[in-house]
Design an enzyme around this catalytic site. Structure first.
Site, mmCIF file in Angstrom:
data_model
loop_
_atom_site.group_PDB
_atom_site.id
_atom_site.type_symbol
_atom_site.label_atom_id
_atom_site.label_comp_id
_atom_site.label_asym_id
_atom_site.label_seq_id
_atom_site.Cartn_x
_atom_site.Cartn_y
_atom_site.Cartn_z
ATOM 1 N N ILE A 1 18.135 43.561 -21.226
ATOM 2 C CA ILE A 1 17.317 43.657 -19.783
ATOM 3 C C ILE A 1 15.945 43.688 -20.311
ATOM 4 C CG2 ILE A 1 16.951 45.172 -17.665
ATOM 5 C CD1 ILE A 1 20.002 43.700 -18.432
ATOM 6 N N CYS B 1 14.673 51.929 -27.342
ATOM 7 C CA CYS B 1 15.157 50.712 -26.717
ATOM 8 C C CYS B 1 14.987 49.756 -27.646
ATOM 9 C CB CYS B 1 14.113 50.333 -25.484
ATOM 10 S SG CYS B 1 15.028 48.956 -24.703
ATOM 11 N N ILE C 1 23.703 58.357 -27.967
ATOM 12 C CA ILE C 1 22.830 57.465 -28.561
ATOM 13 C C ILE C 1 22.452 56.330 -27.411
ATOM 14 C CG2 ILE C 1 24.128 57.696 -30.793
ATOM 15 C CD1 ILE C 1 25.631 55.171 -30.267
ATOM 16 N N ASN C 2 21.174 55.697 -27.803
ATOM 17 C CA ASN C 2 21.139 54.642 -27.155
ATOM 18 C C ASN C 2 21.879 53.331 -27.876
ATOM 19 O OD1 ASN C 2 19.519 52.523 -25.870
ATOM 20 N ND2 ASN C 2 17.753 53.834 -25.827
ATOM 21 N N GLY D 1 29.198 51.136 -24.464
ATOM 22 C CA GLY D 1 30.460 50.738 -23.905
ATOM 23 C C GLY D 1 31.563 51.542 -25.080
HETATM 24 C C1 LIG Z 1 22.217 47.527 -18.840
HETATM 25 C C2 LIG Z 1 21.619 48.854 -19.601
HETATM 26 C C3 LIG Z 1 20.447 49.167 -19.439
HETATM 27 C C4 LIG Z 1 19.913 50.310 -20.218
HETATM 28 N N1 LIG Z 1 18.718 50.622 -19.835
HETATM 29 C C5 LIG Z 1 18.068 51.809 -20.471
HETATM 30 C C6 LIG Z 1 16.757 52.312 -20.266
HETATM 31 O O1 LIG Z 1 16.157 51.541 -19.421
HETATM 32 N N2 LIG Z 1 16.550 53.289 -20.756
HETATM 33 C C7 LIG Z 1 16.987 53.995 -21.727
HETATM 34 O O2 LIG Z 1 16.993 54.896 -22.376
HETATM 35 N N3 LIG Z 1 18.436 53.561 -22.065
HETATM 36 C C8 LIG Z 1 18.942 52.565 -21.429
HETATM 37 N N4 LIG Z 1 20.357 52.163 -21.786
HETATM 38 C C9 LIG Z 1 21.162 52.913 -22.798
HETATM 39 C C10 LIG Z 1 21.944 53.621 -21.829
HETATM 40 O O3 LIG Z 1 21.481 54.821 -21.139
HETATM 41 C C11 LIG Z 1 22.985 54.479 -23.037
HETATM 42 O O4 LIG Z 1 22.199 55.249 -24.063
HETATM 43 C C12 LIG Z 1 23.962 53.222 -23.693
HETATM 44 O O5 LIG Z 1 24.208 52.506 -22.986
HETATM 45 C C13 LIG Z 1 25.038 54.121 -24.316
HETATM 46 O O6 LIG Z 1 26.021 54.713 -23.378
HETATM 47 P P1 LIG Z 1 26.900 53.747 -22.576
HETATM 48 O O7 LIG Z 1 27.899 53.411 -24.006
HETATM 49 O O8 LIG Z 1 27.954 54.796 -21.742
HETATM 50 O O9 LIG Z 1 26.746 52.836 -21.956
HETATM 51 C C14 LIG Z 1 20.885 50.906 -21.137
HETATM 52 C C15 LIG Z 1 22.112 50.498 -21.020
HETATM 53 C C16 LIG Z 1 22.514 49.305 -20.660
HETATM 54 C C17 LIG Z 1 23.865 48.780 -20.617
#
Ligand SMILES: Cc1cc2nc3c(=O)[nH]c(=O)nc-3n(C[C@H](O)[C@H](O)[C@H](O)COP(=O)(O)O)c2cc1C
Ligand SMILES: Cc1cc2nc3c(=O)[nH]c(=O)nc-3n(C[C@H](O)[C@H](O)[C@H](O)COP(=O)(O)OP(=O)(O)OC[C@H]3O[C@@H](n4cnc5c(N)ncnc54)[C@H](O)[C@@H]3O)c2cc1C
Ligand SMILES: Cc1cc2nc3c(=O)[nH]c(=O)nc-3n(C[C@H](O)[C@H](O)[C@H](O)COP(=O)(O)OP(=O)(O)OC[C@H]3O[C@@H](n4cnc5c(N)ncnc54)[C@H](O)[C@@H]3O)c2cc1C
Ligand SMILES: Cc1cc2nc3c(=O)[nH]c(=O)nc-3n(C[C@H](O)[C@H](O)[C@H](O)COP(=O)(O)O)c2cc1C
Ligand code: FES
Ligand code: FES
Lengths: 322, 271, 322, 271
Positions: free
Chosen positions: C90, C149, C210-211, C236
């Protein structure tokens, strides 16, 4: 994996027969019949899978890691399943290089396929000693030096996460062999390209990547880690996007050929790795899922070339369109 | 003691569901048309089944061959998690692929009496053994244990072929109340057997092995381990033995109880 | 995810009603009603999901990343699906902190839930400037500083993969706020514990991790990368084992509370993170899969506590049995 | 030009397959019992369908509501990959969950004539529109294009409700030979329309939009983007417009053609 429902558009099936695709690739001075190799630790020394695939059709067999002395490996449980992947903490269990030569290598003697021995060590000297012993064996086509095993306490990954130790292991092995030398890199690093450059500078002929990502799982019911050793290496389709990115980064960073692996299940997955810059690929966890995976991947790769009018499979290497 | 029958090479076979019926709470019986596996399988061997393709769980699941019936092999399964849950939903005609026959099964040798001991779903790998032994004229005794009556499986089969079947449940809802070792202890005092074959939770197998040792009866146990490859490649399924680490998928799942170095932490049932 | 067929053994269901579990947790000076927060970028500012879940039941809402000026984000395609995961690039598209305060924050004004603003920057000065502007807003409960990021060229992950820049960003933000300060760490590093210690030393109140993992995918048919920007962040269930391992490592390395995330889909997944050492958890990609995920995870966590006789959910933190 | 009908909030609904039939090569028609979504859906809106649970593909898939029939909504789908492949296997009675109705649909306003242009599966979101317009007495013309006759979909529906249906196929196997814009160009020369509504490959939509502009007819286009959340959260589905980036799932999928900044690379069909 189910056959892709994506149908081939009419008129795109070229008339060239399957046999006309040149599947050979060059790797570290070896000419491989096919770019599809086996990933260390997932094919033993080939014998068990000989009942399911023709070993002679493989690009190369990469053996399970071999060390100087026998290693008992880690406690059980040693595996855990995770979404689209698995964790393992086998811990390089092996019988040591002597027994390896006596049993596994001897058994592969009659098979017309390059055998690349995956080499482990607790110390730089041990890596070199294993290779020195293997130098006496005419059946060895080359080495894959594993500086990236996350499953042993000393040695293993410790050598693969810094440029200095990675370079030192490469140098020590290079000094004792002129055979093809592949260094297997760890993905658990900030900058894998930097490590690749370091081993290139010390005389590696190729790099292979990725080894497993360090991961973990807990059983909520027992509150205990699912692996006796708590952490283990994540492999399988789940890691493919990370592996592919690293192959792409490394292929741009070094002149060496790259062996790409990490979650390859189908011919199309192999195509992705080659487009990203891999000269050859290795199939790992997929063997457990389907013992005919190496054949399926090879056939799929050839069919892709036929369908897209690619005369030589090596033309795919680095051919991503950006 | 163990004779080594010629073991056929395993094959990868497309197997079709002939029937899949509920047997009791959380246990199903799957009948699979599998001519190539059925042709060579020995009792105690297992198949490595790919339950789902394209699911987020990727590994195969190992199951003993419970019975062979012509072209058909039977699998008696307990619903334990994702894979067996999906297995429960398979309908007649659906296909899966299976690798088998795998491993080293029961090899009791020339015996004239045998005691089979099953804990819960541990009855699965003993079905074909009971039938084979009975067909060879061996006097078969079966001790069946389970937490409760509803968890008893394969009783009918054993009653058909065995000379005697004893039942013990922890809650006393069927047979005697207690652990199955209650019964085996008594039987071992009363008479002698040429061999004991046991399968169940590792604690039970171990207790039976100790009784066997005490009674100086040879004892074979079928052990479970988490298995990735099933064919001796990945080293995920090791069992500690007096001869070092052995692979449950290749040297086992049936081991001579005397050679097993019991280590509860290795069993997947620790969970 | 299907309901786990693992049935609850008789006699294990304690008589304590669901209501009796204390679900509150402390995080960086905040008392959260529940340990279940939203992961930045996967919940916008909550409004869209208010139709599916009660925002008031969340531990906190973490907003999409906000920068000083509007950012257009990256070219399309911006997402690709991968085995048990997805890639996104994104690129922190957002309208800038002014518009953010005016629109999103204002809209959340009436909602009784802590709002943690996720802060981005191309430079250390920009991070501080965003926070300075937000200091004027009473509706902000705290900050999550995103130094991880992978989807922007300057700033973003560059700050998160070295101790020195990570420490510098933390210090700069700490200097302008006394509000709760969470630093969000990148998994794309050799030693995440070292980075955690560096930000702890500069005054962070908590770390979140984690990010996303940097990954890539190629479409074999077109030979083009599936993301316009070639690489993107993997999230995911696929990454859960890696995330869990890192949470465990970091929880042992620092005294700070840890917010764990990465592939959490169910209450049991959340339990795993807490057992590994997380004080709170965040739900990200799961929201896209099931918009009621935050509720499902919260309920699952509570049910787990009831089933296992855990009186306070915070008792799970670090309670892995080894 | 666009009036803004009150849009209901989307709901998460458990929907049941009422029928799932093959329509033509690689295209199926799914009828779903979905009373809550059916109650408020407008033509051109879509649902975000969770095709599989526990599969290795985790994201939902967006599909236009093709028709509404009481409690039932219809989805006309083309098999494109894993998700739609699985969709094809769904049988009557199976359930999935759907979020909907989503997005901003066709909002042509008060018109007395309309030209609907569909390329292949692009007919899907136009079905309900054609029915609604016809019911309101609007004179509906439909131009249907496809690579070949077998790829034409929903022709019957359009023939039932439209004043006129023209067909163009690239291989000439049905109707005229060429692209659908051949027909729309001719019709736009011959008469005037109050509005054009187009859906199909982005190249087609763009070409129609240019013809509309030239003919000074307002034009609406339904665009496709890869979508993760479907509800305006993730920013994966952006469309470049003269007013900046807009979300296809929230501000679209139907856009005023005049505001679209055409960029082929954004379309998922680039693949
Ligand atoms: C579409 C999308 C947008 C994201 N935007 C941000 C963001 O703006 N800032 C941030 O710190 N992390 C962002 N993330 C990371 C998530 O906050 C998270 O750390 C990461 O997706 C892992 O968790 P999950 O597996 O539950 O999604 C984004 C993740 C996704 C999938
Ligand atoms: C050689 C062999 C033969 C077997 N024969 C049978 C049989 O005939 N009938 C039967 O019901 N079960 C049998 N099992 C056990 C069976 O393989 C597991 O129950 C099954 O793999 C669980 O899969 P799941 O996806 O349902 O559960 P998962 O979600 O994978 O796990 C659920 C529970 O099952 C345990 N488990 C997982 N894998 C195994 C495994 N390989 N062995 C033992 N426990 C495991 C886990 O530790 C966990 O407690 C056998 C196992 C082995 C090794
Ligand atoms: C608002 C909207 C409405 C739609 N309505 C319909 C409809 O009524 N009928 C129908 O058949 N299809 C429709 N689509 C397209 C449909 O969503 C995709 O074909 C579907 O998601 C593909 O899923 P898959 O798993 O089968 O294919 P994948 O394996 O995911 O992809 C296969 C091919 O489909 C393309 N694709 C994937 N996702 C999308 C997407 N979101 N939009 C467009 N192309 C995509 C990919 O680029 C690839 O070329 C719509 C898309 C959107 C955005
Ligand atoms: C069970 C198992 C054992 C492994 N053993 C070794 C090993 O001995 N040496 C080595 O270099 N890599 C070893 N690996 C790593 C694989 O060779 C490969 O790098 C990794 O699994 C990624 O590929 P995949 O996803 O296709 O499995 C092992 C992997 C698995 C799953
Ligand atoms: S399961 Fe792989 S060696 Fe036994
Ligand atoms: S699909 Fe998530 S914002 Fe449109």
């Amino acid at each position: 994996m189910p056959p892709s429902p994506r149908s081939v558009p009419e008129g795109m099936r070229p008339s060239t027969g399957a046999a006309s695709v040149d599947m050979t690739v060059q790797l570290a001075g070896l000419t491989l019949r096919s770019p599809v190799m086996t990933a260390s630790g997932t094919f033993a020394s080939g014998h068990e899978y000989a009942e399911f695939v023709e070993l002679e059709r493989l690009g190369a067999i990469v053996t399970k890691g071999v060390s100087l002395e026998p290693w008992p490996g880690n406690d059980s449980p040693r595996i855990a399943e995770t979404p689209s992947g698995m964790l393992n903490s086998i811990g390089l269990q092996n019988q040591g290089v002597e027994k390896f030569c006596e049993k596994q290598l001897a058994r592969l003697g009659g098979v017309d396929v390059p055998v690349i021995v995956n080499v482990s060590g607790h110390s730089i000297a041990e890596y070199a000693a294993v290779v020195e012993r293997l130098e006496q064996e005419p059946g060895v086509a080359g080495y894959e030096v594993n500086i990236s095993c996350p499953n042993v306490d000393e040695g293993g990954m410790a050598f693969g996460v810094g440029c200095t130790p990675a370079a030192a292991v490469t140098r020590a092995v290079r000094d004792v062999t002129s055979r093809p030398l592949i260094v297997k890199l760890s993905p658990n690093v900030t900058d894998i390209a930097e490590i690749a450059r370091a081993v290139e500078a010390e005389g590696a002929d190729a790099v292979s990547l990725i080894n497993t990502l360090l991961g973990m799982a807990i059983d909520p019911e027992t509150r205990r880690p699912r692996l006796a050793r708590v952490v283990g290496g994540l492999s399988g389709p789940a890691i493919r996007p990370v592996a592919l990115r690293m192959v792409w980064q490394v292929a741009q960073a070094v002149a060496l050929p790259v062996v790409g692996m990490g979650g390859i299940m189908t011919g199309e997955d192999a195509v992705e790795f080659m487009l990203a810059g891999a000269a050859a690929v290795a199939v790992g966890t997929a063997n457990f899922v389907d013992p005919t995976s190496t054949r399926r991947v090879t056939d799929g790769l050839r069919e892709y070339c036929v369908r897209h009018g690619v005369p030589r499979v090596r033309d795919l290497t680095g051919a991503m369109d950006q | 003691m163990r004779t080594k029958p010629e073991r056929a090479h395993p094959v990868l076979e497309r197997v079709a569901v002939v029937a899949n019926d509920r047997v009791t709470e959380g246990v199903g019986l799957l009948r699979l048309r599998a001519p190539r596996i059925a042709a060579t399988v020995h009792s105690g061997q297992f198949i490595h089944l790919r339950i789902a393709v394209g699911a987020d769980f990727i590994l195969r699941r190992p199951f003993a061959v419970h019975r062979r019936d012509g072209d058909v092999i039977e699998v008696l399964y307990r619903v334990a998690g994702r894979g067996t849950h999906d297995l429960e939903t398979k309908r007649t005609g659906q296909e899966m692929d299976a690798i088998g026959p795998l491993g080293r099964g029961w090899e009791p040798g020339e015996v004239s009496s045998a005691l089979l001991v099953a804990g819960g779903i541990g009855a699965a790998p003993l079905g074909m053994l009971a039938e084979d032994l009975a067909a060879r004229g061996v006097a078969v005794s079966v001790a069946l244990g389970a937490p409760s009556g509803e968890r008893l499986v394969a009783r009918g089969l054993f009653e058909r072929v065995a000379r005697r079947v004893g039942v013990v449940t922890e809650d006393g809802s069927e047979g005697e109340t207690g652990l199955v070792t209650l019964l085996t202890a008594r039987w071992l005092e009363q008479e002698t057997f040429d061999v004991i074959c046991a399968c169940g939770p590792e604690g039970m197998a171990r207790a039976v092995a100790e009784q066997a040792r005490f009674a100086r009866v040879p004892c074979l146990v079928s052990l479970e381990r988490l298995m990735a490859c099933g064919v001796g490649v990945c080293l995920s399924c090791v069992v500690s033995t007096t001869h070092g680490l052995k692979k449950a998928c290749k040297h086992g799942p049936v081991f001579d109880a005397e050679e097993v170095v019991w280590d509860a932490s290795e069993s997947p049932q620790r969970a």
